[in-house]
Design an enzyme around this catalytic site. Sequence first.
Site, PDB file in Angstrom:
ATOM      1  N   MET A 141       0.833  -1.199   0.000  1.00  0.00           N
ATOM      2  CA  MET A 141       0.000   0.000   0.000  1.00  0.00           C
ATOM      3  C   MET A 141       0.867   1.248   0.000  1.00  0.00           C
ATOM      4  O   MET A 141       1.807   1.375   0.772  1.00  0.00           O
ATOM      5  CB  MET A 141      -0.913  -0.038   1.233  1.00  0.00           C
ATOM      6  CG  MET A 141      -1.821   1.153   1.384  1.00  0.00           C
ATOM      7  SD  MET A 141      -3.030   1.276   0.013  1.00  0.00           S
ATOM      8  CE  MET A 141      -3.142   3.047  -0.122  1.00  0.00           C
ATOM      9  N   GLU A 142       0.477   2.181  -0.883  1.00  0.00           N
ATOM     10  CA  GLU A 142       1.313   3.342  -1.192  1.00  0.00           C
ATOM     11  C   GLU A 142       1.141   4.534  -0.259  1.00  0.00           C
ATOM     12  O   GLU A 142       1.358   5.677  -0.685  1.00  0.00           O
ATOM     13  CB  GLU A 142       1.004   3.786  -2.633  1.00  0.00           C
ATOM     14  CG  GLU A 142      -0.395   4.417  -2.834  1.00  0.00           C
ATOM     15  CD  GLU A 142      -1.461   3.467  -3.354  1.00  0.00           C
ATOM     16  OE1 GLU A 142      -1.343   2.253  -3.123  1.00  0.00           O
ATOM     17  OE2 GLU A 142      -2.425   3.942  -3.984  1.00  0.00           O
ATOM     18  N   ASN A 143       0.765   4.341   1.006  1.00  0.00           N
ATOM     19  CA  ASN A 143       0.566   5.462   1.928  1.00  0.00           C
ATOM     20  C   ASN A 143       1.688   6.484   1.793  1.00  0.00           C
ATOM     21  O   ASN A 143       2.862   6.134   1.692  1.00  0.00           O
ATOM     22  CB  ASN A 143       0.563   4.952   3.370  1.00  0.00           C
ATOM     23  CG  ASN A 143      -0.233   3.689   3.519  1.00  0.00           C
ATOM     24  OD1 ASN A 143      -1.418   3.674   3.265  1.00  0.00           O
ATOM     25  ND2 ASN A 143       0.444   2.602   3.888  1.00  0.00           N
ATOM     26  N   GLU A 192       4.547   0.844  -5.910  1.00  0.00           N
ATOM     27  CA  GLU A 192       4.119   1.700  -4.782  1.00  0.00           C
ATOM     28  C   GLU A 192       4.860   3.033  -4.829  1.00  0.00           C
ATOM     29  O   GLU A 192       4.288   4.074  -4.541  1.00  0.00           O
ATOM     30  CB  GLU A 192       4.343   1.010  -3.438  1.00  0.00           C
ATOM     31  CG  GLU A 192       3.714  -0.376  -3.302  1.00  0.00           C
ATOM     32  CD  GLU A 192       2.260  -0.469  -3.718  1.00  0.00           C
ATOM     33  OE1 GLU A 192       1.540   0.540  -3.619  1.00  0.00           O
ATOM     34  OE2 GLU A 192       1.834  -1.560  -4.175  1.00  0.00           O
TER      35      GLU A 192
HETATM   36  N1  B3K Z   1      -3.563   0.683  -3.731  1.00  0.00           N
HETATM   37  C1  B3K Z   1      -3.326  -0.573  -3.091  1.00  0.00           C
HETATM   38  C2  B3K Z   1      -4.482  -1.501  -3.129  1.00  0.00           C
HETATM   39  C3  B3K Z   1      -5.487  -1.271  -2.086  1.00  0.00           C
HETATM   40  C4  B3K Z   1      -6.509  -2.392  -2.065  1.00  0.00           C
HETATM   41  C5  B3K Z   1      -7.636  -2.110  -1.148  1.00  0.00           C
HETATM   42  N2  B3K Z   1      -8.479  -3.264  -0.927  1.00  0.00           N
HETATM   43  C6  B3K Z   1      -2.137  -1.260  -3.653  1.00  0.00           C
HETATM   44  C7  B3K Z   1      -1.718  -0.848  -5.007  1.00  0.00           C
HETATM   45  O1  B3K Z   1      -2.399  -0.990  -5.988  1.00  0.00           O
HETATM   46  O2  B3K Z   1      -0.656  -0.292  -5.102  1.00  0.00           O
HETATM   47 ZN    ZN Z   2      -1.466   0.397  -7.204  1.00  0.00          ZN
END
Ligand code: B3K
Ligand code: ZN
Length: 869
Positions: free
Chosen positions: A260-262, A295
């Site tokens: 996850m790209e937080n 990410e």
């Molecule tokens: N953006 C997240 C995926 C989130 C999934 C939520 N159920 C990872 C990605 O695509 O980089």
């Molecule tokens: Zn993504």
Amino acid sequence: MSKQVQYRSAYRAPVFTIDTVDLHLKLDEQATEVTATLTVRRLAEGPLVLDGEQLELVSVQVNGVVLSPADYQLSERQLQLNNCPDVAEVVIVNRINPSANSALEGLYKSGGAFCTQCEAEGFRRITYYLDRPDVLAVFTTTIEADARYTSLLSNGNLEAEGALDNGRHFAKWHDPHPKPAYLFALVAGDFDRLEDHFTTMEGREVLLELFVDKGNLSRAHYAMGALKRAMKWDEERFGLAYDLDRYMIVAVDFFNMGAMENKGLNIFNSKYVLADQQSATDWDFIHVESVIGHEYFHNWTGNRITCRDWFQLSLKEGLTVFRDQEFSADLGSRAVHRIDAIRVMRSHQFSEDASPMAHPIRPDKVVEMNNFYTVTVYNKGAEVIRMLHTLLGEQGFQAGMQLYRQRHDGQAVTCEDFVVAMEDANQRDLTQFRRWYSQAGTPEVRIEEQYDAERQVLKLKLTQQVPPTPEQPDKEAMVLPLLLSAYSETGQPMTLAHAAIQPHADSGSALLELTTSELTLEIEGVRERPVVAWLENFSAPVKLYRTTDVHDYAVLLGHAAQEVTRWEAAQQIYLSALQTAVKTEQEVTLPEVAIKALRQALAAPLDNALKALIFTPPSAEELAEYYPDAIPLAAIERAVKSLASCLAEALRDDFSTEFTKLAPAEEDLSGTAMAARALQQRCLYYLTLAAPTQYTAVLRERVLTAQNMTVQQHALETAVHLEVPEAKELLEAFAQQWQATPLALDKWFAIQATSVTDHTVAEVERLAQHAWFDLGYPNRVYALVASFCRNSLRFHQADGAGYRFVLTIIKQLNTVNPQVAARLVTPFLQWRRYDAKRQQLLRDCLVELRGIEKLAPDLEEKISHALDL
Ligand code: B3K
Ligand code: ZN
């Protein structure tokens, strides 16, 4: 209360926005207290409606005045304040229980650490908030925890830290970039830490930190290197540099997806961080690099420019997958990565397009957003971006990217905004191209060629058709960029001169844009019958039907300038042999011309990784996609096995020569060594198939003594899948060696779940009872159950035992982890594509699931689509 359907067309701008958030979390295993101070500002008439789920509300204050319950309305999913002033400070205190959170959404415990997952709608499980991507706020986060959680992390820059009373301490973080709540992250744990540095092209000194479970530091170095390569690549290819002084990655074991790209604090499934030669395969290394890149690339495509609403998910995901694919291609073998992406499309995305959950890359209606992180939104989304790239060229595409960034940096925007930027930067009308965003389904293209030797004319007839999908019975013609090359029968390049066929500078192929349902062309001056390679590089995500003689494919396999085209020629040779065998219910036979061309390909000076792929025929799952009505499972199983034996017999000596010639050193992780291992393994597989007694000793030695997981894993898989007598003993030895390494043990589960033997289902049932199996650990569930679901020949076993096994697991996961449960239900949805008996069995499972108490919306949405409710 079941969840409501949301429609894309019903988008309304928010009534309030939030400018700043001050979060204070007192971490506690069972009762974490969250205080959120929100500065809210009115944008339109109406109440302030905050999202919140599974929260215990303690108090609400507005501008310093404590509200009584009569002043607000609280429901299962919302907190509504009716008389909020136009600008106000809202302070909310609530409690949550991280230890009880097995859904792994919101704040939860992963092993010994606290961590968060907020995308798509997880932040509302932390506090009451406007949990939608078009509300962008500046976050300040204070974390307070017991001192045994030595690292307290959140987004942005560290502003303060220190000790508190009672053996507790705190850290305060500030993220200057306004962001939607889905990019919020928090981690508290006791980790080993790897530090490095990167100086951006703008001269910013960035501190890079990787946090892993104690004892795992030696397996974190590869990921750190990958991060630096990604940062550099994005500067060089896209002109995009990092924008904070600190970039952190934390690896956790309990995670529903890849990563996850937080903002500034990525959280990763440890599967995509931890890798060393002993425990990770070459593919694992490649995936680590690609996910680290993915990410990181989100920092611009997703974080700086984010989505207005979740229907626009492909805006960030399709584009970021395209970017990570290009990253891998620029750093490694472009052809091998492209083939990998093509195989994902053909085996998984085509099947989603043919299922009751088929949706456009920009969906129109959604119940549970987590159900739309799909191969369609991600991978077909990336193919759509790739088509734009093909049509506009690298330069035009990058001009569009620059304009997109100039216009929308710091905003939450739509797919339409992206397309408009591409249009404006290139003065090009993309009106018809937009159908790729609105129409679901895999277009079918048919090509007929007729060569008139006397007139030296090539007549072409091309047609396209998009099949109906749920709620979209009628489709319109798409823009299909078709890359092609022509060769003489001796393999010399030929040019097809026609105004509709233009040279394509980036690829070296020619480009024909098919934009109508039907197109006929007469090409003059064609001196001899050309052998045409159509849809080179899979330039549009379509199914191509044409009748071509095996001789033509042999020409392309031996002479095509592009590596992907050579691979594709081999695939077409296999496909046609497989389809004949399925139809006639006979053994597969390959004509002499095909064998000869394959033999030459094996000896040719081609990349070994490409050769390995040339000797990987379409899987049963991919073959199934060519049977839209009733999938002939038994015939497919026979055909796939028989093709493997046919290759093994026909090319036995050739495989043996290659096998002996290749000698990659186990510790060598270069691309060349990886390629050599890939080909060597393919050879070993065929050799074992042809002469099991002779090669069992080789497999045995590899499983017992290899110091390289690629070698060891493949040998074990071959032994198990080909049922050599020592298979059990080797499984036992592998388990002994790796029982303390979860990621390696996952391979042990997956190998057994993907084998196609008479006792596979019984084995898998037994493994689900094993002490090492854990429903709360998604990687293990994927290794055993999702792998089994993909094993279509055993999942669909005629007696229904495969179905019942997965059904039992899904029922348990409904309460433990609905997101994971919903992934496993996917193969049941396509019940209409099987024979009457299987249809009944599959449907019964869906009906039974629908009847369970407290069915999660994730499952409910998919099941009701499948049952047409
Ligand atoms: N953006 C997240 C995926 C989130 C999934 C939520 N159920 C990872 C990605 O695509 O980089
Ligand atoms: Zn993504």
